[in-house]
Every structure is written in C-alpha cells, then in structure tokens.
Write an enzyme that holds these catalytic residues in place. Structure first.
Site, short mmCIF file in Angstrom:
data_model
loop_
_atom_site.label_atom_id
_atom_site.label_comp_id
_atom_site.label_asym_id
_atom_site.label_seq_id
_atom_site.Cartn_x
_atom_site.Cartn_y
_atom_site.Cartn_z
N ARG A 1 0.83 -1.19 0.00
CA ARG A 1 0.00 0.00 0.00
C ARG A 1 0.87 1.25 0.00
O ARG A 1 2.01 1.23 0.47
CB ARG A 1 -0.92 0.01 1.22
CG ARG A 1 -1.87 -1.18 1.31
CD ARG A 1 -2.69 -1.12 2.59
NE ARG A 1 -3.65 -2.24 2.68
CZ ARG A 1 -3.38 -3.40 3.25
NH1 ARG A 1 -2.19 -3.62 3.80
NH2 ARG A 1 -4.29 -4.36 3.30
N LYS B 1 -2.05 -2.96 7.84
CA LYS B 1 -3.23 -2.51 8.58
C LYS B 1 -3.43 -3.34 9.84
O LYS B 1 -3.13 -4.53 9.86
CB LYS B 1 -4.48 -2.61 7.69
CG LYS B 1 -4.56 -1.56 6.60
CD LYS B 1 -5.88 -1.69 5.85
CE LYS B 1 -6.05 -0.59 4.81
NZ LYS B 1 -7.34 -0.71 4.10
N HIS C 1 -2.58 3.16 -5.81
CA HIS C 1 -3.26 1.87 -5.70
C HIS C 1 -3.37 1.17 -7.05
O HIS C 1 -3.54 -0.05 -7.11
CB HIS C 1 -4.65 2.05 -5.08
CG HIS C 1 -4.69 1.70 -3.63
ND1 HIS C 1 -3.95 2.37 -2.69
CD2 HIS C 1 -5.36 0.73 -2.96
CE1 HIS C 1 -4.18 1.84 -1.50
NE2 HIS C 1 -5.02 0.83 -1.64
N ARG D 1 -0.66 -1.23 -7.18
CA ARG D 1 -1.00 -2.39 -6.35
C ARG D 1 -1.96 -3.31 -7.09
O ARG D 1 -1.79 -4.54 -7.09
CB ARG D 1 -1.61 -1.89 -5.04
CG ARG D 1 -2.07 -2.97 -4.05
CD ARG D 1 -2.43 -2.28 -2.74
NE ARG D 1 -3.24 -3.07 -1.85
CZ ARG D 1 -2.75 -3.96 -0.96
NH1 ARG D 1 -1.44 -4.15 -0.89
NH2 ARG D 1 -3.56 -4.63 -0.16
N HIS E 1 -4.26 -8.94 2.60
CA HIS E 1 -5.72 -8.95 2.74
C HIS E 1 -6.12 -9.88 3.87
O HIS E 1 -5.65 -11.02 3.94
CB HIS E 1 -6.40 -9.41 1.45
CG HIS E 1 -6.37 -8.39 0.37
ND1 HIS E 1 -6.57 -8.70 -0.96
CD2 HIS E 1 -6.20 -7.04 0.41
CE1 HIS E 1 -6.52 -7.61 -1.68
NE2 HIS E 1 -6.29 -6.59 -0.88
N TYR F 1 -9.85 -9.62 -8.14
CA TYR F 1 -8.88 -9.62 -9.24
C TYR F 1 -9.09 -10.77 -10.20
O TYR F 1 -8.63 -10.72 -11.34
CB TYR F 1 -7.45 -9.65 -8.68
CG TYR F 1 -7.12 -8.43 -7.86
CD1 TYR F 1 -6.92 -7.19 -8.46
CD2 TYR F 1 -7.04 -8.51 -6.48
CE1 TYR F 1 -6.64 -6.07 -7.72
CE2 TYR F 1 -6.77 -7.38 -5.71
CZ TYR F 1 -6.57 -6.16 -6.34
OH TYR F 1 -6.31 -5.05 -5.59
#
Length: 298
Positions: free
Chosen positions: A146, A170, A243, A246, A269, A278
């Site tokens: 990120r 995160k 992004h 990414r 994730h 994706y």
C-alpha cells in the site's frame, strides 16, 4: 507517412515497445479506422468527432466485448490521439470525454504491462529524483504494498540478502514481502547515490527509505504527486493513483499463474474475498488452466 505507420514507428523506436505490443495497438486503431470506413467513409483521424466515437462505442457494446477489451481499445486510441496532437497531426482528442460504463461491481483500475513499461521508461534517468522515482515504482509495482506502507518504509525493514521487506500493514499486522532483482537493483542504486544526495539538504537524520526533494520523509500525498508528474511524461491519459500499481501487481501475478492465496498473503488482505475481485480481470487465464487440467485428466 501514414498516420498509423508513423505512430507504430514511434512505439518501436522511441518507446521501444515490443513487436507484440505494437501489434495490439495497431489492431485496435485499425479496427476503429475500418469501422469509420464502413459507416459513412473515412477521411483522416483529425476529422473524427465525438459523435463518431459514441457510434463506435455503441458498436463495441453490440459485439458484447469484455469490459477489459473495450478499456484496452480506448487506451490504445487515447494514446494514439495524444501522439497525433503532440506532432501536430490532430487538434483535439475526440476520446477525451469518453467514460466506459462501469459494471455493478466496480473493478479496480490497473495498468497493462506495456503501460507499466512506459512508466518505467519515464523515470530512466541519472538524477537523484530519477533514482528515487525508479525505486519507488519498483517497490509499489514489484511488491504490491500500500502507498501508506511504502511511505512509512524504513531502512531496517529491508533485507537485501534475503530479498525480503518487512511490511507493517493494517491493524498492526506485519508480513514479509519478497522483492525481485529489478527492485533490488533500483533500491541499492537509490540508497547508495540518490538518497544521500537528497538527504544532504536536510540538517537531521531519519531512517525513512523514500524522501522528498528536500530530504524529508515523503508522505502518501507526496507519492501521489510524484506519480502524477511521472504520468505527464508519458503518452498515458487520465489520472493515476498509487493503488493502481498495487492492482496491477495483483492482476499480473494472477495472469502469470500465481495462486490466489499467495496473492492474498502478499497484499496483506485479511479475507480471501477481497483478493477475489482480481479474478474478474483474469478470466481468460483461469479458463485456460481449467481446460488444460480437465483435458489432461480425461
């Protein structure tokens, strides 16, 4: 020289695109030209207006092409018109105001591999900022981290022997992400040369990997600004967000055969369902794998 041939020569010589990429651009532009010729005649590309474009888009919809295929055609034609304007062969881009229809479930924007090559070509220079920008692109595209993770990356998070970086993600979740030879080379060049030069402008020391032109730690907003400046040096149209690199990383990983759970781990994730979006962009690859598997086992 014919306008299409002139553009093809530009892609091969100046942009150094592969013959395969050049062929894809040529097919998209020729398809548009043939459509115009079959529907009222064709004089030159400078005479094309928005009504012609809207009519062409309507024909693409009737052909039931995949959204990605339509997006690729538009990207090719936008690049073509941007070139024509640059060399004085056209005055306006009739595709400028075109927006593709978005599906109910929005798919992330991403770059095609040829567009990634064009981004890297735009930062291939000797200056400290060129070195920083090349390393920045390599990290964002080559690892899929990120933008906030990239901005906060510190020197001690890089292990050049193992070619791994420790990423603080995160929710205070750490993960190890590998980086390849291109990324390693760009980072070492920047850390040995570009970064010390930029840091010399600052009267203090810090351990952030990426710095601004004044040597201060770069921010997420700063990275966005840098990428905007890079895109302006290319023939690519539209805006760019970190992004997108990414998303490109994830899409190209899956396109080249990576396992979905591997991509999930690399992206950080929490849920596989987040990564599964994706797969919508890699249907052709997955279908080919499916047919290969069942052909071999029947």
């Amino acid at each position: 020289m014919d306008q299409i041939k002139q553009f093809m020569q530009y892609l091969l010589v100046e942009r150094q695109y592969s013959a395969e990429t050049k062929k894809a651009y040529e097919e998209d532009i020729t398809d548009f030209q043939e459509f115009l010729q079959a529907n009222g005649g064709f004089t030159n590309f400078n005479a094309v207006d928005e009504l012609d474009v809207q009519t062409y888009l309507g024909s693409l919809a009737e052909r039931d092409l995949a959204r990605a295929s339509v997006a690729r055609k538009l990207s090719s034609l936008r690049s073509f018109y941007r070139y024509l304007i640059r060399v004085g062969e056209a005055k306006v881009d009739p595709f400028e105001a075109v927006e593709t229809r978005k599906s109910h479930h929005h798919l992330p924007d991403f770059f095609y591999e040829a567009e990634i090559q064009e981004l890297f070509a735009a930062v291939a220079g000797p200056t400290p900022l060129d070195q920083r920008n090349q390393a920045l692109l390599e990290v964002l595209y080559g690892t899929g981290i990120r933008v906030s993770e990239c901005a906060n990356l510190t020197l001690d998070q890089l292990d050049f022997d193992l070619e791994l970086m420790l990423v603080h993600g995160k929710g205070n979740k750490d993960r190890y992400v590998p980086f390849g030879g291109y990324c390693k080379k760009a980072l070492l060049r920047y850390l040995d040369d570009g970064r010390p030069t930029l840091m010399a402008k600052l009267d203090r020391v810090h351990d952030r990997v990426f710095v601004s032109q004044h040597g201060r730690p770069i921010t997420s907003r700063g990275i966005e600004y840098v990428l905007d400046q890079v895109v302006q040096k290319t023939s690519l149209t539209g805006g760019i967000h970190p992004h997108m690199l990414r998303h490109s990383f994830a899409t190209h990983m899956l396109d080249h055969g990576a396992d979905l759970r591997t991509v999930q781990e690399l992206l950080g994730h929490a849920s596989l369902s987040t990564t599964q979006i994706y797969t919508h962009m890699t249907t052709a690859h997955l279908k080919a794998d499916y047919l290969k598997h069942f052909t071999e086992h029947n």
